[in-house]
Design a protein around this motif. Structure first.
Motif, PDB file in Angstrom:
ATOM      1  N   GLU A   1      83.320  59.931  -7.776  1.00 19.18           N
ATOM      2  CA  GLU A   1      84.773  59.817  -7.612  1.00 19.18           C
ATOM      3  C   GLU A   1      85.288  58.409  -7.892  1.00 19.18           C
ATOM      4  O   GLU A   1      86.412  58.226  -8.363  1.00 19.18           O
ATOM      5  CB  GLU A   1      85.181  60.243  -6.204  1.00 19.18           C
ATOM      6  CG  GLU A   1      85.090  61.732  -5.981  1.00 19.18           C
ATOM      7  CD  GLU A   1      85.304  62.132  -4.529  1.00 19.18           C
ATOM      8  OE1 GLU A   1      85.377  61.234  -3.648  1.00 19.18           O
ATOM      9  OE2 GLU A   1      85.379  63.344  -4.277  1.00 19.18           O
ATOM     10  N   ARG A   2      84.473  57.403  -7.614  1.00 20.00           N
ATOM     11  CA  ARG A   2      84.905  56.020  -7.843  1.00 20.00           C
ATOM     12  C   ARG A   2      85.028  55.688  -9.331  1.00 20.00           C
ATOM     13  O   ARG A   2      85.643  54.688  -9.694  1.00 20.00           O
ATOM     14  CB  ARG A   2      83.932  55.051  -7.165  1.00 20.00           C
ATOM     15  CG  ARG A   2      83.942  55.152  -5.653  1.00 20.00           C
ATOM     16  CD  ARG A   2      83.267  53.981  -4.975  1.00 20.00           C
ATOM     17  NE  ARG A   2      81.962  53.632  -5.493  1.00 20.00           N
ATOM     18  CZ  ARG A   2      80.792  54.047  -4.998  1.00 20.00           C
ATOM     19  NH1 ARG A   2      80.792  54.857  -3.959  1.00 20.00           N
ATOM     20  NH2 ARG A   2      79.660  53.666  -5.522  1.00 20.00           N
ATOM     21  N   TYR A   3      84.431  56.507 -10.197  1.00 18.57           N
ATOM     22  CA  TYR A   3      84.427  56.232 -11.629  1.00 18.57           C
ATOM     23  C   TYR A   3      85.343  57.156 -12.428  1.00 18.57           C
ATOM     24  O   TYR A   3      85.651  56.861 -13.584  1.00 18.57           O
ATOM     25  CB  TYR A   3      82.994  56.324 -12.176  1.00 18.57           C
ATOM     26  CG  TYR A   3      82.126  55.182 -11.711  1.00 18.57           C
ATOM     27  CD1 TYR A   3      82.018  54.019 -12.461  1.00 18.57           C
ATOM     28  CD2 TYR A   3      81.423  55.260 -10.507  1.00 18.57           C
ATOM     29  CE1 TYR A   3      81.230  52.967 -12.026  1.00 18.57           C
ATOM     30  CE2 TYR A   3      80.631  54.212 -10.073  1.00 18.57           C
ATOM     31  CZ  TYR A   3      80.537  53.071 -10.833  1.00 18.57           C
ATOM     32  OH  TYR A   3      79.763  52.028 -10.405  1.00 18.57           O
ATOM     33  N   GLU A   4      85.785  58.248 -11.846  1.00 18.26           N
ATOM     34  CA  GLU A   4      86.663  59.171 -12.562  1.00 18.26           C
ATOM     35  C   GLU A   4      88.034  58.554 -12.773  1.00 18.26           C
ATOM     36  O   GLU A   4      88.573  57.883 -11.906  1.00 18.26           O
ATOM     37  CB  GLU A   4      86.798  60.491 -11.786  1.00 18.26           C
ATOM     38  CG  GLU A   4      85.539  61.321 -11.828  1.00 18.26           C
ATOM     39  CD  GLU A   4      85.634  62.612 -11.022  1.00 18.26           C
ATOM     40  OE1 GLU A   4      84.986  63.580 -11.425  1.00 18.26           O
ATOM     41  OE2 GLU A   4      86.338  62.632  -9.997  1.00 18.26           O
TER      42      GLU A   4
ATOM     43  N   ARG B   1      76.110  51.075 -14.600  1.00 19.79           N
ATOM     44  CA  ARG B   1      76.270  50.890 -13.151  1.00 19.79           C
ATOM     45  C   ARG B   1      76.377  52.251 -12.445  1.00 19.79           C
ATOM     46  O   ARG B   1      75.777  52.457 -11.390  1.00 19.79           O
ATOM     47  CB  ARG B   1      77.497  50.036 -12.860  1.00 19.79           C
ATOM     48  CG  ARG B   1      77.618  49.645 -11.398  1.00 19.79           C
ATOM     49  CD  ARG B   1      78.789  48.694 -11.132  1.00 19.79           C
ATOM     50  NE  ARG B   1      78.598  47.459 -11.880  1.00 19.79           N
ATOM     51  CZ  ARG B   1      79.544  46.875 -12.620  1.00 19.79           C
ATOM     52  NH1 ARG B   1      80.752  47.412 -12.705  1.00 19.79           N
ATOM     53  NH2 ARG B   1      79.303  45.755 -13.272  1.00 19.79           N
ATOM     54  N   LEU B   2      77.122  53.184 -13.031  1.00 15.21           N
ATOM     55  CA  LEU B   2      77.258  54.532 -12.473  1.00 15.21           C
ATOM     56  C   LEU B   2      75.888  55.214 -12.413  1.00 15.21           C
ATOM     57  O   LEU B   2      75.505  55.782 -11.388  1.00 15.21           O
ATOM     58  CB  LEU B   2      78.229  55.362 -13.324  1.00 15.21           C
ATOM     59  CG  LEU B   2      78.280  56.864 -13.055  1.00 15.21           C
ATOM     60  CD1 LEU B   2      78.675  57.158 -11.623  1.00 15.21           C
ATOM     61  CD2 LEU B   2      79.230  57.535 -14.042  1.00 15.21           C
TER      62      LEU B   2
ATOM     63  N   SER C   1      84.901  62.878 -24.833  1.00 12.02           N
ATOM     64  CA  SER C   1      85.990  63.740 -24.381  1.00 12.02           C
ATOM     65  C   SER C   1      86.446  63.237 -23.024  1.00 12.02           C
ATOM     66  O   SER C   1      86.034  62.169 -22.582  1.00 12.02           O
ATOM     67  CB  SER C   1      85.520  65.200 -24.302  1.00 12.02           C
ATOM     68  OG  SER C   1      84.616  65.364 -23.237  1.00 12.02           O
ATOM     69  N   ASP C   2      87.286  64.020 -22.359  1.00 11.16           N
ATOM     70  CA  ASP C   2      87.753  63.590 -21.044  1.00 11.16           C
ATOM     71  C   ASP C   2      86.782  63.996 -19.935  1.00 11.16           C
ATOM     72  O   ASP C   2      87.040  63.777 -18.764  1.00 11.16           O
ATOM     73  CB  ASP C   2      89.151  64.137 -20.758  1.00 11.16           C
ATOM     74  CG  ASP C   2      89.198  65.653 -20.701  1.00 11.16           C
ATOM     75  OD1 ASP C   2      88.240  66.297 -21.191  1.00 11.16           O
ATOM     76  OD2 ASP C   2      90.191  66.185 -20.171  1.00 11.16           O
ATOM     77  N   THR C   3      85.639  64.580 -20.301  1.00  6.26           N
ATOM     78  CA  THR C   3      84.608  64.964 -19.338  1.00  6.26           C
ATOM     79  C   THR C   3      83.301  64.269 -19.692  1.00  6.26           C
ATOM     80  O   THR C   3      82.841  64.333 -20.827  1.00  6.26           O
ATOM     81  CB  THR C   3      84.393  66.492 -19.344  1.00  6.26           C
ATOM     82  OG1 THR C   3      85.624  67.135 -19.021  1.00  6.26           O
ATOM     83  CG2 THR C   3      83.344  66.894 -18.328  1.00  6.26           C
ATOM     84  N   LEU C   4      82.723  63.608 -18.711  1.00  4.77           N
ATOM     85  CA  LEU C   4      81.443  62.933 -18.894  1.00  4.77           C
ATOM     86  C   LEU C   4      80.358  63.762 -18.217  1.00  4.77           C
ATOM     87  O   LEU C   4      80.490  64.121 -17.048  1.00  4.77           O
ATOM     88  CB  LEU C   4      81.492  61.530 -18.275  1.00  4.77           C
ATOM     89  CG  LEU C   4      80.181  60.734 -18.266  1.00  4.77           C
ATOM     90  CD1 LEU C   4      79.727  60.431 -19.692  1.00  4.77           C
ATOM     91  CD2 LEU C   4      80.351  59.451 -17.473  1.00  4.77           C
ATOM     92  N   GLN C   5      79.295  64.067 -18.954  1.00  3.79           N
ATOM     93  CA  GLN C   5      78.167  64.829 -18.428  1.00  3.79           C
ATOM     94  C   GLN C   5      77.048  63.858 -18.050  1.00  3.79           C
ATOM     95  O   GLN C   5      76.699  62.978 -18.836  1.00  3.79           O
ATOM     96  CB  GLN C   5      77.633  65.807 -19.487  1.00  3.79           C
ATOM     97  CG  GLN C   5      78.635  66.821 -19.965  1.00  3.79           C
ATOM     98  CD  GLN C   5      78.749  67.999 -19.021  1.00  3.79           C
ATOM     99  OE1 GLN C   5      77.818  68.327 -18.291  1.00  3.79           O
ATOM    100  NE2 GLN C   5      79.912  68.629 -19.018  1.00  3.79           N
TER     101      GLN C   5
END
Length: 176
Positions: free
Chosen positions: A25-28, A39-40, A66-70
């Motif tokens: 959540e801190r990276y979204e 770091r994530l 894209s707007d989603t990171l896997q």
């Protein structure tokens, strides 16, 4: 630079979802460059390490922007047990005793408990263990050096501490 609206973490079975989400959540919604992505990944991997899953971690696989990171979890396993040392015990006997007590993902506390339990076997005098990397990420090889308990000791000797009347020299045979 990537700005993911959502980060999806796949393959996690050993960690509470709430712990993973608190990091994610801190990276979204933030701008993430190479350093932030690293770091994530490291923060997520520390969750495994802190829980004792020493050969588990996370990777960010190649993907289209894209707007989603896997993010993919790699939960570590014990792929092989190698037996060395001065032992008459069969490798299969020792290996099966370890593999029955160690489950995936590999947890260091569970492994240490198993090695201590193996050490308590009356047939075993000493166990030394070394955890080595396996052939693929997340795999480990446990190398055990096992020394058996000595079963019998035979000693032969000569003694001249007897009276000359009984014979000055005596032979001694000791079996224990």
């Amino acid at each position: 630079v990537l700005v993911p609206n959502s980060i999806i973490v796949n393959g996690v079975t050993a960690l509470p979802e709430s712990d993973v989400q608190s990091v994610v959540e801190r990276y979204e919604g933030r701008s993430l460059g190479f350093v932030e992505l690293k770091r994530l990944r490291v923060e997520l991997s520390k969750l495994y390490a802190n829980a004792g899953f020493i050969n588990s971690g996370f990777v960010i696989p190649d993907q289209l922007i894209s707007d989603t990171l896997q993010i993919q979890a790699i939960e570590g396993t014990l792929s092989q047990v190698q037996i060395t040392g001065d032992t008459r015990l069969r490798d299969r006997y020792l290996t099966s005793r370890v593999q029955r007590r160690v489950s995936a993902p590999l947890n260091i506390e569970q492994l240490q408990t198993t090695i201590r339990w193996l050490q308590s076997d009356s047939n075993i005098h000493r166990v030394d263990a070394e955890l080595l990397p396996g052939s693929t990420p997340g795999e480990s090889v446990l190398q055990l050096s096992v020394d058996d308990t000595k079963r019998y000791t035979v000693g032969v000797g000569v003694d001249n501490h007897r009276s000359a009347i009984l014979g000055a020299i005596a032979g001694i045979l000791e079996l224990s």
